[in-house]
Design an enzyme around this catalytic site. Structure first.
Site, mmCIF file in Angstrom:
data_model
loop_
_atom_site.group_PDB
_atom_site.id
_atom_site.type_symbol
_atom_site.label_atom_id
_atom_site.label_comp_id
_atom_site.label_asym_id
_atom_site.label_seq_id
_atom_site.Cartn_x
_atom_site.Cartn_y
_atom_site.Cartn_z
ATOM 1 N N GLY A 1 -14.859 2.596 -10.546
ATOM 2 C CA GLY A 1 -14.466 2.042 -11.840
ATOM 3 C C GLY A 1 -15.496 2.366 -12.893
ATOM 4 O O GLY A 1 -16.571 2.903 -12.617
ATOM 5 N N ASP B 1 -21.795 -13.102 -19.704
ATOM 6 C CA ASP B 1 -20.658 -12.163 -19.696
ATOM 7 C C ASP B 1 -19.715 -12.472 -18.534
ATOM 8 O O ASP B 1 -19.343 -11.598 -17.763
ATOM 9 C CB ASP B 1 -21.154 -10.725 -19.601
ATOM 10 C CG ASP B 1 -20.105 -9.715 -20.075
ATOM 11 O OD1 ASP B 1 -19.159 -10.135 -20.779
ATOM 12 O OD2 ASP B 1 -20.213 -8.527 -19.739
#
Length: 648
Positions: free
Chosen positions: A333, A454
């Site tokens: 990814g 995050d």
């Protein structure tokens, strides 16, 4: 004393550079194409538009009948050297072809060519590769992998095949894709991988393709010169189609030239000069070598290795070998700061994160992640195995998570032929609970409090048992629990949709802003929807939160449950989780529950916090917590200052 050896050394360098041509590997990657990528490409009748190379573009609606185009990378690739040693390469790209007529025509090709220019009259059946005069001639000096969408010659097996072309449009090898379930002109993204090891050429077509459709022995040095351009060509006839390349990556090996030119060029006087100045040059090098070293390296070493629990340091060659030199097929990814590759290291599967060299915050995020997560140990945190900083490469090595990230299981907008993945309600609650345990540990279980900053679905990884593990600590910051309640920044940190309103206003990160992002995650998992797209606003506030408040006001919050669950859940449990998510997203940070209390709710030890029926307005400074809320709200000081902000 230092001038003489320096002059002699430069003279030697000039002499040698006149004899030898530097040999470097060719590596580049375009995840998508932007206007500034024109500088890296040689374009003939092709353009960059819609984040792709339009090899036969429909410019302003004009006709593209009898049209040909070519797009090449501007730097040539050295295919072989004077000693006969051959380079290897692998390249991957995604093509997309859409018919404008029925049938369409003519096709597209990946090419290796000695000539950067587009042959005249190479439209129609010639695919921009050759023309009627150069077809079949050794002077063409081109090898191509054609993706043919029209049977233009009797030799063509059909109008949907891949062929290997050598100085001719008549393929030496052809393979039909019809029986393989691939239609070249279907207006779908088609991934392609081309490999060459110096002896054999292999072509893979389609998603998850493990067997090559073309596997031919070929010595490219017989047909091509030492330096070739790589790229794409395409053409149309009276039948037209739009041919585009949506992404492209190329990795070519380096070859050394072992010819005897070196010994011809280095004559006796040069050898004598080298011997005379060797000692003086060594002294000069020792004194001035520090200038060549990146000033960031010592600070990185100091920041990471200063801890007794620092993870293992690896060499770059070890990680290249583990990932097959970052082979595209090993890519797991890509995120905001880099690409993750699967690899095998120390006989164990690992995930190697290669920080993008284009990232302006690469060094900062790298140090933050290693220094933070390297000192943390919890079953619900992704384990950092090691790191590497070498040759301007920043790399992190993690344990491999076989089930990938959470986001692919909770969003229903699957694309193409990808399978629809989902999770049961019990597993979703287990995932939420695992993330809550990780955050409770970061906020209250560490020597220094850690703010993740995050939290989002793509940063939650799932192991083989679907246990949740929080990862990506590139934005994390530590604060001393006894002395600090927040971390201030001059740059907005986080992901839009997950950011608490006060963090946008003040630039400060607190445990409460982490709780807010966790609340958005809870709503995502329960609803199966992304943070944005549920309200008309398009700002930094979370649209899914606005949507849930409206349902809660109408006493229909249970309607937010993911329809893919088909009602297979306990309604009271679902309502409890949704209300818990809303309480974490309260506009007043003092009204948000602590992660300790969140865990008590998820384990059934405490009821979900009460939330008002109407969405409260965001007020700053925030109101203090009411007496009845003190038991479950965060204990942090009120923030009254403002911090100058600038976009991240």
């Amino acid at each position: 004393m230092l001038v003489l050896p320096l002059v002699n050394f430069l003279s030697l360098t000039v002499l040698l550079s006149g004899c030898l041509v530097p040999v470097v590997c060719l590596e580049f990657g375009f995840p998508e194409f932007e206007a500034h990528d024109y500088a890296d490409l040689i374009q003939h009748n092709s353009y960059i538009a819609l984040k792709a190379i339009q090899v036969t573009p429909d410019v302003n609606g004009q006709s593209i009948q009898n049209f040909s185009g070519r797009s090449l990378f501007k730097t040539p690739f050295r295919l072989w050297n004077n000693a006969g040693k051959k380079a290897s390469f692998n390249t991957s790209f995604v093509l997309r072809i859409k018919n404008e007529t029925n049938p369409g025509g003519e096709g597209l090709a990946f090419v290796l060519t000695a000539n950067e220019s587009l042959p005249e009259n190479s439209h129609g059946q010639w695919l921009g590769i050759v023309n009627s005069q150069s077809n079949g001639s050794s002077q063409a000096r081109i090898v191509a992998i054609e993706f043919d969408t029209r049977k233009s010659f009797e030799q063509d097996i059909d109008d949907n095949h891949v062929g290997l072309d050598i100085n001719s449009i008549y393929s030496t090898t052809q393979v039909s894709l019809t029986s393989r379930g691939v239609s070249i002109d279907s207006d779908q993204d088609i991934p392609v991988v081309v490999e060459y090891d110096g002896r054999n050429l292999r072509v893979f077509v389609g998603k998850n393709s493990t067997e090559p459709i073309i596997n031919e022995p070929i010595d490219l040095s017989v047909y091509l010169p030492q330096k070739v351009y790589v790229g794409f060509s395409a053409s149309t006839s009276n039948f037209t189609e739009l041919n585009c390349i949506r992404s492209w990556e190329f990795n070519g090996s380096k070859i050394d030239d072992n010819s005897n030119i070196l010994w011809i060029c280095i004559v006796v006087p040069v050898v004598v000069v080298v011997l005379i100045c060797a000692v003086l040059f060594w002294y000069w090098k020792r004194r001035y070598d520090k200038v060549k070293i990146e000033d960031s390296y010592p600070s990185i070493e100091e920041a990471i290795m200063g801890s007794s629990t620092a993870p293992q340091k690896f060499r770059l060659r070890e990680l290249r070998k583990a990932t097959g030199n970052f082979y595209p097929k090993n890519k797991l990814g890509k995120g905001g700061f880099g690409t993750v590759y699967k690899g095998v290291l120390l006989q164990k599967e690992v995930a190697v994160k290669r920080i993008s060299q284009k990232s302006t915050q690469g060094k900062q995020e790298f140090i933050a992640e290693v220094a933070t997560i390297g000192n943390l140990h919890h079953r619900n945190l992704v384990k950092l195995i090691g790191w590497c900083y070498e040759s301007k490469e920043f790399l992190l090595v993690y344990e491999y998570m076989s089930n990938g990230s959470l986001d692919k299981y909770i969003y229903s907008d699957r694309k193409g032929n990808e399978p629809v993945l989902t999770m049961s309600w019990e597993r979703r609650v287990s995932v939420i609970t695992g993330v809550a345990q990780a955050l409770e540990y970061l906020h209250n279980g560490c020597e220094k409090r850690v703010l993740h900053r995050d939290i989002k679905a793509s940063n939650i990884m799932l192991d083989s048992d679907f246990s949740a593990k929080l990862g990506d600590f590139g934005l994390a910051r530590t604060i001393k629990t006894s002395e600090q309640t927040h971390h201030s920044t001059r740059e907005l940190a986080g992901t839009p949709g997950y950011m608490a309103p006060e963090s946008i206003l003040t630039g400060r990160a607190t445990v409460e802003t982490d709780v807010y992002a966790f609340g958005v995650l809870v709503l995502e998992v329960a609803c199966g929807r992304k943070p944005g797209g549920q309200a008309e606003q398009n700002d930094y506030t979370s649209n899914i939160v606005h949507w849930l408040w409206e349902l809660h006001r109408n006493d229909t919050i249970i309607n937010a449950a993911d329809p893919r669950l088909n009602g297979d859940f306990d309604h009271e449990d679902m309502k409890c989780v949704l209300v818990l998510g809303l309480s974490c997203c309260h506009p007043n940070p003092n009204q948000r529950p602590s992660m300790k209390y969140v865990l008590q709710v998820l384990t059934g030890e405490a009821p979900a916090p009460e939330v008002p029926s109407e969405r409260p307005a965001f007020i700053w400074p925030p109101l203090p917590p009411s007496f009845k809320d003190v038991g479950h709200c965060q204990d942090s000081a009120q923030i009254t200052g403002f911090t100058e902000l600038r976009g991240r």
